[in-house]
Design a protein around this motif. Sequence first.
Motif, PDB file in Angstrom:
ATOM      1  N   MET A  18      -0.097  21.388-118.914  1.00 55.00           N
ATOM      2  CA  MET A  18      -1.567  21.002-118.826  1.00 55.00           C
ATOM      3  C   MET A  18      -2.254  21.474-120.113  1.00 55.00           C
ATOM      4  SD  MET A  18      -1.662  18.369-117.737  1.00 55.00           S
ATOM      5  CE  MET A  18      -3.622  17.393-117.355  1.00 55.00           C
ATOM      6  N   ILE A  19      -2.918  20.644-121.012  1.00 58.20           N
ATOM      7  CA  ILE A  19      -4.507  21.144-121.505  1.00 58.20           C
ATOM      8  C   ILE A  19      -5.754  20.389-120.993  1.00 58.20           C
ATOM      9  CG2 ILE A  19      -5.729  21.579-123.797  1.00 58.20           C
ATOM     10  CD1 ILE A  19      -2.416  21.161-125.167  1.00 58.20           C
ATOM     11  N   GLN A  20      -6.397  21.555-120.336  1.00 58.39           N
ATOM     12  CA  GLN A  20      -7.949  20.979-119.957  1.00 58.39           C
ATOM     13  C   GLN A  20      -8.885  20.855-120.717  1.00 58.39           C
ATOM     14  OE1 GLN A  20      -7.226  19.422-117.104  1.00 58.39           O
ATOM     15  NE2 GLN A  20      -5.529  20.273-116.381  1.00 58.39           N
ATOM     16  N   LEU A  21      -9.055  19.836-121.058  1.00 53.83           N
ATOM     17  CA  LEU A  21     -10.156  19.965-122.334  1.00 53.83           C
ATOM     18  C   LEU A  21     -11.605  20.745-121.178  1.00 53.83           C
ATOM     19  CD1 LEU A  21      -9.467  16.543-124.293  1.00 53.83           C
ATOM     20  CD2 LEU A  21      -8.426  19.792-124.621  1.00 53.83           C
ATOM     21  N   LYS A  22     -12.946  21.118-122.380  1.00 54.99           N
ATOM     22  CA  LYS A  22     -14.286  21.553-122.251  1.00 54.99           C
ATOM     23  C   LYS A  22     -14.428  19.735-121.925  1.00 54.99           C
ATOM     24  CE  LYS A  22     -15.001  26.018-123.784  1.00 54.99           C
ATOM     25  NZ  LYS A  22     -15.627  26.688-124.619  1.00 54.99           N
ATOM     26  N   GLY A  31     -22.954  19.315-122.860  1.00 55.18           N
ATOM     27  CA  GLY A  31     -24.426  20.082-122.844  1.00 55.18           C
ATOM     28  C   GLY A  31     -24.102  19.873-124.517  1.00 55.18           C
ATOM     29  N   GLY A  32     -24.249  19.395-125.621  1.00 53.06           N
ATOM     30  CA  GLY A  32     -24.190  19.981-126.464  1.00 53.06           C
ATOM     31  C   GLY A  32     -23.421  20.741-127.630  1.00 53.06           C
ATOM     32  N   GLU A  33     -22.338  21.052-126.763  1.00 54.65           N
ATOM     33  CA  GLU A  33     -21.130  22.355-127.508  1.00 54.65           C
ATOM     34  C   GLU A  33     -20.528  21.913-128.432  1.00 54.65           C
ATOM     35  OE1 GLU A  33     -21.062  21.625-124.313  1.00 54.65           O
ATOM     36  OE2 GLU A  33     -21.803  23.191-123.257  1.00 54.65           O
ATOM     37  N   SER A  34     -20.117  22.299-129.447  1.00 54.42           N
ATOM     38  CA  SER A  34     -19.982  21.756-130.306  1.00 54.42           C
ATOM     39  C   SER A  34     -18.090  20.966-131.019  1.00 54.42           C
ATOM     40  CB  SER A  34     -20.046  22.990-131.715  1.00 54.42           C
ATOM     41  OG  SER A  34     -18.387  23.548-132.235  1.00 54.42           O
ATOM     42  N   LEU A  35     -18.172  20.357-131.755  1.00 51.44           N
ATOM     43  CA  LEU A  35     -16.574  19.553-131.493  1.00 51.44           C
ATOM     44  C   LEU A  35     -15.542  21.035-131.806  1.00 51.44           C
ATOM     45  CD1 LEU A  35     -14.120  17.431-131.254  1.00 51.44           C
ATOM     46  CD2 LEU A  35     -14.603  16.560-133.428  1.00 51.44           C
ATOM     47  N   GLU A  36     -15.940  21.409-132.724  1.00 52.86           N
ATOM     48  CA  GLU A  36     -14.718  22.485-132.923  1.00 52.86           C
ATOM     49  C   GLU A  36     -14.989  23.411-131.981  1.00 52.86           C
ATOM     50  OE1 GLU A  36     -17.308  21.367-135.162  1.00 52.86           O
ATOM     51  OE2 GLU A  36     -16.834  20.829-136.887  1.00 52.86           O
ATOM     52  N   SER A  37     -16.111  24.583-130.883  1.00 50.73           N
ATOM     53  CA  SER A  37     -15.554  25.098-129.599  1.00 50.73           C
ATOM     54  C   SER A  37     -14.399  24.296-128.821  1.00 50.73           C
ATOM     55  CB  SER A  37     -17.325  25.254-129.378  1.00 50.73           C
ATOM     56  OG  SER A  37     -16.706  25.386-128.130  1.00 50.73           O
ATOM     57  N   ALA A  38     -14.721  22.911-128.699  1.00 51.15           N
ATOM     58  CA  ALA A  38     -13.711  22.082-127.688  1.00 51.15           C
ATOM     59  C   ALA A  38     -12.324  22.286-128.293  1.00 51.15           C
ATOM     60  CB  ALA A  38     -13.987  20.633-127.622  1.00 51.15           C
ATOM     61  N   LEU A  39     -12.722  22.410-129.432  1.00 48.84           N
ATOM     62  CA  LEU A  39     -10.712  22.425-130.548  1.00 48.84           C
ATOM     63  C   LEU A  39     -10.702  23.430-130.666  1.00 48.84           C
ATOM     64  CD1 LEU A  39      -9.036  21.229-131.917  1.00 48.84           C
ATOM     65  CD2 LEU A  39     -10.178  21.414-133.982  1.00 48.84           C
ATOM     66  N   HIS A  41     -10.951  25.501-128.109  1.00 48.93           N
ATOM     67  CA  HIS A  41     -10.088  26.752-126.887  1.00 48.93           C
ATOM     68  C   HIS A  41      -9.515  25.394-126.735  1.00 48.93           C
ATOM     69  CE1 HIS A  41     -10.664  25.144-122.089  1.00 48.93           C
ATOM     70  NE2 HIS A  41     -10.944  26.234-122.087  1.00 48.93           N
ATOM     71  N   ALA A  42      -8.899  23.989-126.718  1.00 43.82           N
ATOM     72  CA  ALA A  42      -7.912  23.043-126.561  1.00 43.82           C
ATOM     73  C   ALA A  42      -6.553  23.790-127.758  1.00 43.82           C
ATOM     74  CB  ALA A  42      -7.677  21.808-127.869  1.00 43.82           C
ATOM     75  N   THR A  80      -9.707  11.762-129.205  1.00 47.23           N
ATOM     76  CA  THR A  80      -8.553  11.307-130.104  1.00 47.23           C
ATOM     77  C   THR A  80      -8.336  12.839-131.322  1.00 47.23           C
ATOM     78  OG1 THR A  80      -9.168   8.993-130.093  1.00 47.23           O
ATOM     79  CG2 THR A  80      -7.667   9.501-133.010  1.00 47.23           C
ATOM     80  N   ARG A  81      -9.681  13.461-132.179  1.00 47.90           N
ATOM     81  CA  ARG A  81      -9.303  14.451-132.251  1.00 47.90           C
ATOM     82  C   ARG A  81      -8.265  15.442-132.264  1.00 47.90           C
ATOM     83  NH1 ARG A  81     -12.731  17.200-136.280  1.00 47.90           N
ATOM     84  NH2 ARG A  81     -11.250  18.938-136.905  1.00 47.90           N
ATOM     85  N   LEU A  82      -9.281  15.378-131.553  1.00 45.94           N
ATOM     86  CA  LEU A  82      -8.213  16.677-130.413  1.00 45.94           C
ATOM     87  C   LEU A  82      -6.974  16.720-129.685  1.00 45.94           C
ATOM     88  CD1 LEU A  82     -11.460  17.637-127.756  1.00 45.94           C
ATOM     89  CD2 LEU A  82     -10.610  19.185-129.827  1.00 45.94           C
TER      90      LEU A  82
END
Length: 291
Positions: A18-22, A31-39, A41-42, A80-82
């Motif tokens: 499992m990859i659990q996303l932010k 809270g405004g975190e960037s897509l790049e940060s979520a990516l 982490h994933a 979709t992106r992640l």
Amino acid sequence: MSALLDLIATGAKPMIGMIQLKPLAGSSRYGGESLESALEHALLQTAILVDAGFPVLMVQNLGDLPVASAATANQVAWMTRLTDEVRRASSLPVGLNLLENDVDAMFAVATAAGADFVRIKVYVGAMVTPGGIETGRAFEAIRARTTLRAGGIGIFADIHDRTGVPLASAGLADDIHTAIAIGGTDGIVLTGRSQAETLGMLAIGRQSFPKLPILVGGGASATNIAEFTALADGAIVSSALKAANTPFGELDVTLARGFMRASVLAQLGGRRDAAAQAAAQPHAGDGGEVR
């Protein structure tokens, strides 16, 4: 056909990491975190799971809890992106789940991102969940898969998931039958509130439907995976790979590798047991009775 279903058909009993996303944009905790940060982490989780030897991955928006009854446009876009980036980085079959149980959104993401399967937490009947009463989504799932010509995306339906309580159910076996015969699911996911309850559910599912693909949806660990895979065709794994032993923790490289070693040993043991049983059966020409 789904690659996960193909793996199960070979008897491989795949472990699904499992990859659990932010929190995704548009969710309750964003809270405004960037897509790049979520990516980032994933992809870190992806690298750990691939290194450990997981043959299948699954992406889930755990960071969005609590969720609404439908995903927002921003959540769908980020998911979709992640999912696409995880698939590209791993070159493995990747499934997904949106905790909103929004199957139209799940199939939209799956078709755009090249996902292999979706997990649907409430597929038939109705469940009282922490978010309220949720009703089965089989109709929407089959309609979405048909409309999008996405027959290669597998459907794995949870039956009596541990996070809820079924309403007016005729019983586990009957609800599994409904999910197959009417709902058209490709496989099911079974998870109890304890190891014993999960094993009991697996026993009912396997006895009633010997050829049905069955996954354990939670609670799998290095110490019980042999018991689970004696009945199930694979397992979805999250908490056991984290030092905190909760799905909200961070993946631990050592634990992930240890789990996969235990899984491989369990499957080897299962094959040896099956071979020993086959060898013990009388064969034509050995003087024993052939049945």
